[in-house]
Scaffold this motif. Sequence first.
Motif, short mmCIF file in Angstrom:
data_model
loop_
_atom_site.label_atom_id
_atom_site.label_comp_id
_atom_site.label_asym_id
_atom_site.label_seq_id
_atom_site.Cartn_x
_atom_site.Cartn_y
_atom_site.Cartn_z
N VAL A 61 0.83 -1.43 -0.01
CA VAL A 61 -0.05 -0.13 0.19
C VAL A 61 0.91 1.26 -0.13
O VAL A 61 0.47 2.19 -0.78
CB VAL A 61 -1.01 -0.03 1.26
N ALA A 62 1.87 1.26 0.83
CA ALA A 62 2.73 2.39 0.95
C ALA A 62 3.48 2.82 -0.59
O ALA A 62 3.62 3.61 -1.05
CB ALA A 62 3.82 2.15 1.87
N VAL A 75 1.30 6.35 -6.84
CA VAL A 75 0.27 7.19 -7.38
C VAL A 75 0.42 8.83 -7.19
O VAL A 75 0.00 9.45 -7.93
CB VAL A 75 -1.12 6.76 -6.59
N LEU A 76 1.00 8.98 -5.96
CA LEU A 76 1.29 10.57 -5.44
C LEU A 76 2.32 11.00 -6.67
O LEU A 76 2.11 12.25 -7.09
CB LEU A 76 1.84 10.77 -4.26
N VAL A 77 3.24 10.39 -7.03
CA VAL A 77 4.34 11.01 -7.82
C VAL A 77 3.88 11.01 -9.15
O VAL A 77 3.82 12.00 -10.03
CB VAL A 77 5.64 10.33 -7.56
N CYS A 78 3.62 9.64 -9.62
CA CYS A 78 3.40 9.47 -11.26
C CYS A 78 2.15 9.79 -11.58
O CYS A 78 2.09 10.54 -12.85
CB CYS A 78 3.66 7.88 -11.42
N GLY A 123 0.50 5.47 -13.70
CA GLY A 123 -0.20 5.90 -12.36
C GLY A 123 -1.54 5.48 -12.05
O GLY A 123 -1.83 5.19 -11.04
N THR A 124 -2.32 5.51 -13.24
CA THR A 124 -3.68 4.85 -13.00
C THR A 124 -3.56 3.47 -12.91
O THR A 124 -4.51 3.25 -12.04
CB THR A 124 -4.55 5.24 -14.17
N PHE A 184 -5.43 1.79 -9.60
CA PHE A 184 -6.28 0.49 -9.63
C PHE A 184 -5.76 -0.29 -8.81
O PHE A 184 -6.56 -1.07 -8.05
CB PHE A 184 -6.32 0.15 -11.13
N ILE A 185 -4.44 -0.84 -8.79
CA ILE A 185 -3.93 -2.04 -7.87
C ILE A 185 -4.08 -1.35 -6.41
O ILE A 185 -4.75 -2.23 -5.63
CB ILE A 185 -2.71 -2.14 -8.36
N LEU A 186 -4.03 -0.16 -6.10
CA LEU A 186 -4.18 0.29 -4.93
C LEU A 186 -5.56 0.39 -4.27
O LEU A 186 -5.85 -0.15 -3.31
CB LEU A 186 -3.50 1.84 -4.92
#
Lengths: 185, 238, 474
Positions: C50-51, C57-60, C426-427, C431-433
């Motif tokens: 998760v981290a 997600v945050l960066v990309c 990033g998407t 999705f995985i997150l």
Amino acid sequence: MTDSLLRKLRRHRLLPLIAAALMLIVALAIGGAVLLPGVLAAPAQPLPFEHSKHVAAGVQCIFCHPGVQTSAVAGLPSLNKCMGCHASVTPKDPKDQADVNKLISQWESRQPIRWVRVFEQPDFVQFNHRPHVAAGVACESCHGDVAKMGYAQPYNLNMGFCLNCHRKQAPEKVTKLISCETCHY
Amino acid sequence: MAEAKQGNRWTMVIDLDKCTACQACVIACHAENNVPTVGPEQINMGRAQHWLRIERYWQGEYPDLRARYIPVLCQQCQHAPCEPVCPVFASMHSDAENINVQVYNRCVGTRYCGNNCPYLARVFNWFDPYFPEPLNEQLNPDVTVRYRGVMEKCTFCIQRIHAGADRAALEGRPLRDGDVVPACAQVCPTDAIVLGNLADEHSRIHEFVKSKRAFALLEDLGTEPAVIYLKGGESHVS
Amino acid sequence: MLAELPRKFGWPHEDNPQERLLLDPLPQEDMNRIMLRPMLKAGSGWWLVVALLSAIVLVCFVGAWAYMIRWGMGLAGIRRPVFWGVFIATMVFWIGISHSGTFVSAILRVFNAEYRRPITRAAELMTSFSLICAGMFPFIHLGRVWTVYYMIPMPNQRQLWTNFQSPLAWDLFAITTYLIGSTLYVYLPMIPDLAMARDHTTGWRHTLYKWLSLGWRGVEYEWHYLHMAIKIFAFAIIPVMFSVHTIVSWDFAMSMHIGWHSSIFGPYFVVGAIFSGVSAVITVLLVVRRTMHLEYFLRPEHFDALAKLVLIFSLAWTYFFFNDYLVEWYGGDWVGHQLLLFQARGPVAPLWYAMLLFNIAIPCLTLWNKRIRRSPIALFLITVGINIGMYLERYIIIPGFLHINNMPFDWGNYNPEWPEVSIAFGTLALFILLYTLASKFIPLIPVWEVLEGQLSHTRRRIGRTVVTSVAELE
């Protein structure tokens, strides 16, 4: 009935939520009431000038802003034009003589007055005074009752304001008047 | 809509037999319409922002090779493919002037119109416009300076159309030939570009349009362009 | 006993007739525990994943998008005449993935396909999560995303309206409808399982499930209404599913562009979407089964059945693909021919051949085999390959076809730049997150549906053979 509703709200801990929502609405209302007059207030100008006194003295709008009849911009009178009258005319109220003296000293220093623009449209709005004046639109329909203003005050001139009038014109003219490219290009 | 003919019918005629591909019209268009210059890097990426461009092509095989060119600009289609695809009416048909207009402040930048234009006449503002010295001193106040993220294209110099109509109204007469001269036509040294109003019976545009040399670009698509090209026989450049 | 489960129910054990379609009922409490155990226990591995995903997600995604909003769309590689690039291709890809859930769940439910029971939830969640990813691209690809509200039909002082003629406007409504519909559709069958989770948890989770399960008690009339609601939704969501991808295909088919202007694009895209969606369901289920130890619920026969679906859709996609290609070829238009040559010999040719390999050659040659259909590793590789192939298909159709147009002076070459690749990647991380987070909050297997399936099965002796029969519940 009211009692049971209140009890129900309390049991579901909805009262704080409702209170917060109400406070938000009140805050928005107060904020709007406080801020909006500021937005619509007349900006400070480099020299004291009062429209109301000039209108009261019988000066027509187009005397100082003659551009409206022939061109897109109304124009501001030059110092020359101000002095054309104020070289000889003294104000009715002697207290105003001090303000006129400022004008005269400006004239003597040979520097133009840097008026602050009040009516400014965004870059993408192309406005033309001439057809509006030719169609008989009174100045105050867009600029407010200038006869009661000191410095010119802004007026809420957004697109809906323009369209409300444009849509009411003769049917054969409306096509052009509400077409996007009439004002935006 | 082609059926509903009211208002003006602006039509441009480009005489390819007269055109020398000098590119003066391209420069004039940039200057008149505040079209930004994008620099060599972006040009290499294919992001030249010309509203009007001269397309060069070759005809024939090597020893008998001829250079041909055609100025391409927005064809101001009467059935424009760019119009129905815009979700916000930023690309729309002007019923008053019967040209296709682009409303910059309405455009959200989906770029669908650019994909759908068979003439590739539309260009996009990929970045904020940049006018290096001294170009920033000559921006035209009658034309919006476009911001990043909007489509733009040739407008037939609509600011000059409005100025011409305004002048005619001031003088209390109808529009006539010569009132509206777009920047490209104004600078054309051979007078190859002519803009006229088909709604005006006395306009000299009528005789050009009826010429046997007249054709429209990609006529078979049925877009009904308002730009008519004239081409006949051999061109003087070979 | 729980520790033995993976060994006891791991595959392959298809020889045992008892295993077919979960005909080895466990007590309901045991099934509940199998489902709840991985949900309630978050190991360090989960936190690490998760981290890591959040950081990506945050960066990309967020970072690159903010950077692009600040400086302009030009940071992407798109250029005239290729005005649409990776963003739209990725959007179509995610919309394609979203068809999995509805197809696997709704259509199989409507047709009473028994093998659907344990896989519906996981598939429906994919629909919602991939639609969240897809739904962001119409915003990302806008030149001026801050004016996006112009596209929403609402009264405003400008007295302007949305252009209902534009396929992009239809898109907005279609995607929104589908997102709302599919989210409701995943929620409804979840209510009994949420109630089950509520009864097995304490603390904040108990409060959460108490709210989510809407006071479900499991009495007769509640079941009656739930079944009715699910049935209505299953029927209603199917036309929405077909319409969504048809409308997405109309973004292209309604245009004048050569190659796009094809009347076959609607069904072609729908079939492609289901093809990639069902493949993605297999990929995700394999991962879920492995990481959450759900071998009891997800049996080889489920993957076998899904792989057969993939094979069928591979053949259907092949049919549409060649139909599209052949008609263009036969049409004899010069520009159209150049477009076909561009696919086979141009800069996208490696992608084109890879697409044919992943979408046609590999699935059609391998999935005939029952052993491959039941091998987790082979299935994982094949389905991931299919999704790569389907992404390539979207890439070739959207930016690829735009290279060639009616004005040969302006044929252009498009190369993606890092911001668009980063946002698309990033998407994927998003999705995985979302799925990883959901695995700790939502029972991924509809336990009550499995139980219902087991209860409705009987084993009957007909002559000398024993057959499994399924009783209709209604």
